[in-house]
Write a protein that holds these residues in place. Structure first.
Motif, PDB file in Angstrom:
ATOM      1  N   GLN A   1      32.802   2.735 -58.231  1.00  0.00           N
ATOM      2  CA  GLN A   1      33.974   2.832 -58.968  1.00  0.00           C
ATOM      3  C   GLN A   1      34.839   4.117 -58.294  1.00  0.00           C
ATOM      4  O   GLN A   1      36.167   4.207 -58.560  1.00  0.00           O
ATOM      5  N   ILE A   2      34.148   5.166 -58.105  1.00  0.00           N
ATOM      6  CA  ILE A   2      34.688   6.509 -57.848  1.00  0.00           C
ATOM      7  C   ILE A   2      35.616   6.084 -56.391  1.00  0.00           C
ATOM      8  O   ILE A   2      36.547   6.523 -56.156  1.00  0.00           O
ATOM      9  N   PHE A   3      34.989   5.509 -55.432  1.00  0.00           N
ATOM     10  CA  PHE A   3      35.453   5.100 -54.175  1.00  0.00           C
ATOM     11  C   PHE A   3      36.786   4.371 -54.348  1.00  0.00           C
ATOM     12  O   PHE A   3      37.772   4.369 -53.857  1.00  0.00           O
ATOM     13  N   THR A   4      36.522   3.120 -55.302  1.00  0.00           N
ATOM     14  CA  THR A   4      37.446   2.347 -55.436  1.00  0.00           C
ATOM     15  C   THR A   4      38.611   2.993 -56.051  1.00  0.00           C
ATOM     16  O   THR A   4      39.888   2.609 -55.593  1.00  0.00           O
ATOM     17  N   LEU A   5      38.498   3.740 -56.950  1.00  0.00           N
ATOM     18  CA  LEU A   5      39.680   4.495 -57.548  1.00  0.00           C
ATOM     19  C   LEU A   5      40.345   5.258 -56.585  1.00  0.00           C
ATOM     20  O   LEU A   5      41.521   5.400 -56.516  1.00  0.00           O
ATOM     21  N   ALA A   6      39.607   6.232 -55.847  1.00  0.00           N
ATOM     22  CA  ALA A   6      40.181   6.807 -54.627  1.00  0.00           C
ATOM     23  C   ALA A   6      41.080   5.928 -53.755  1.00  0.00           C
ATOM     24  O   ALA A   6      42.120   6.304 -53.119  1.00  0.00           O
ATOM     25  N   HIS A   7      40.514   4.727 -53.354  1.00  0.00           N
ATOM     26  CA  HIS A   7      41.188   3.782 -52.719  1.00  0.00           C
ATOM     27  C   HIS A   7      42.642   3.253 -53.205  1.00  0.00           C
ATOM     28  O   HIS A   7      43.476   3.113 -52.568  1.00  0.00           O
ATOM     29  N   GLU A   8      42.426   2.803 -54.414  1.00  0.00           N
ATOM     30  CA  GLU A   8      43.519   2.241 -55.118  1.00  0.00           C
ATOM     31  C   GLU A   8      44.664   3.407 -55.528  1.00  0.00           C
ATOM     32  O   GLU A   8      45.971   3.182 -55.234  1.00  0.00           O
TER      33      GLU A   8
END
Length: 382
Positions: free
Chosen positions: A208-215
């Motif tokens: 979720q951390i990487f997805t948030l940064a990606h979004e």
């Protein structure tokens, strides 16, 4: 009926269990040989997660929530969403529409960072701008002790900057309809007044951390859509937009200089690489696949070695899987609706600028819970 059944990925036997109707009877309905009763048709619509009126259409409806699809999928599957994804996407759009109108009426200024950059810009420049706007340290996990703390901090700072961040692992509040991590990990809806990010909470905290940064990177280049970053597939083999957003996310979470200082020199064998990835994942409070991607970008791994290590990571049991159950009801409720959206809807309710009924629908709750939340907000306990 055929469209709705295939859209829900249900065979006749599974649909039979959901409706209490024999598979052969369902087949006869679909082939037009016989017809269900009114009550049977209601059960059928409920099992297929479609409005009852859809059963009376002469043609299947177009997907009402089509958005750009950045996932790496076979061409025939691009733009096809499950009923679960479609439901949360439509809910996020509904929240965004209300939030946009509310903020314009309240005199909010447009957010200057939405679409400020393009994939032609430097990922380092974009990452630095995100870090500056969200008032984050470098690295973003500096001084934190857990992955959960890292995620909560990123969400809190994104919401403070005006971005509504929804974290949910089910459809709205229905725990019987979980979301699929294999289908999507997140999406974003850019808007100068009310940008929205949705994170699939079925994923691991590190994921979720990487997805948030990606979004976040998607918002900064104004490219809304469905994403599936860092899946078991090779993240180097994806669209230009997704590669760029992955690079921005990696730079945001794993800044170049601190990363190179921690990456052990002389790391060449697969066991050494996997060990280094796990160590740096703990240091920066991210996932091991994110570490491997960063090492490849900074030329610490060549592409073949990266692929071998990346595939091996996904063969192992990835730690820090999502915790189920527990936690405060109101904390979960706010995460599922975005704390920003909850706060601003309740403010509008207190000012008489939204009806209780409409507020309850926006926040996917009942009037009793809404009233309790409003009272908790008044006393500073929300």
């Amino acid at each position: 009926m055929k469209w709705a059944r295939e859209r829900s990925l249900l065979d006749f036997n599974t649909l039979a269990r959901k409706t209490g109707v024999k598979p052969e009877v369902l087949q006869s309905w679909e082939q037009g040989e016989t017809a269900p009763t009114y009550r049977q048709a209601e059960k059928l619509a409920h099992a297929l997660h479609i409005p009852f009126g859809y059963l009376f259409l002469s043609q299947p409806p177009f997907a009402p929530s089509a958005v750009p699809d950045f996932r790496r999928l076979p061409e025939s599957q691009i733009g096809r969403f499950s009923p679960e994804l479609e439901s949360v996407l439509n809910d996020a759009k509904r929240k965004q529409a209300w939030l946009h109108e509310w903020r314009v009426e309240e005199g909010f200024s447009p957010l200057p960072f939405i679409g400020k950059f393009s994939p032609e810009d430097s990922p380092q420049t974009v990452a630095e701008q995100i870090r500056s706007v969200l008032d984050l340290p470098s690295p973003t996990a500096k001084g934190l002790y857990s992955w959960n703390e890292h995620l909560q901090k990123l969400v809190k700072h994104a919401e403070k900057a005006g971005i509504a961040v929804i974290r949910n692992g089910v459809v709205l509040s229905d725990n019987r309809r979980p979301l699929s991590v294999e289908e999507f990990r997140g999406f974003n809806l850019p808007d100068n007044y009310a940008p929205v990010i949705f994170i699939n909470a079925q994923d691991s905290i590190a994921g979720q951390i990487f997805t948030l940064a990606h979004e976040l990177a998607h918002l900064w280049i104004g490219a809304g859509g469905i994403s599936n970053p860092l899946t078991a597939d090779n993240p180097l083999d994806t669209s230009e937009t997704e590669r760029f957003c992955n690079r921005v996310a990696a730079e945001l979470l794993l800044p170049q200089n601190p990363f190179l200082e921690h990456w052990p020199s002389g790391t060449t064998t697969l066991p050494e690489i996997l060990n280094a990835a796990q160590q740096l994942a703990r240091e920066f409070k991210v996932s091991a696949p994110a570490v491997l991607l960063r090492a490849c970008e900074l030329n610490r791994l060549d592409a073949p070695l990266f692929r071998a290590a990346y595939e091996e990571i996904y063969r192992q049991v990835i730690p820090l899987r999502k915790k189920t159950g527990g936690g405060s009801f109101y904390a979960t409720w706010q995460a599922r609706n975005s704390q920003t959206v909850v706060t601003e809807v309740l403010q509008a309710l207190r000012q008489g600028k939204v009806l209780y009924r409409d507020a309850a629908r926006l926040l996917n709750t009942n009037l009793a819970t809404l009233e309790k939340a409003l009272n908790r907000m008044k006393t500073g306990r929300l």
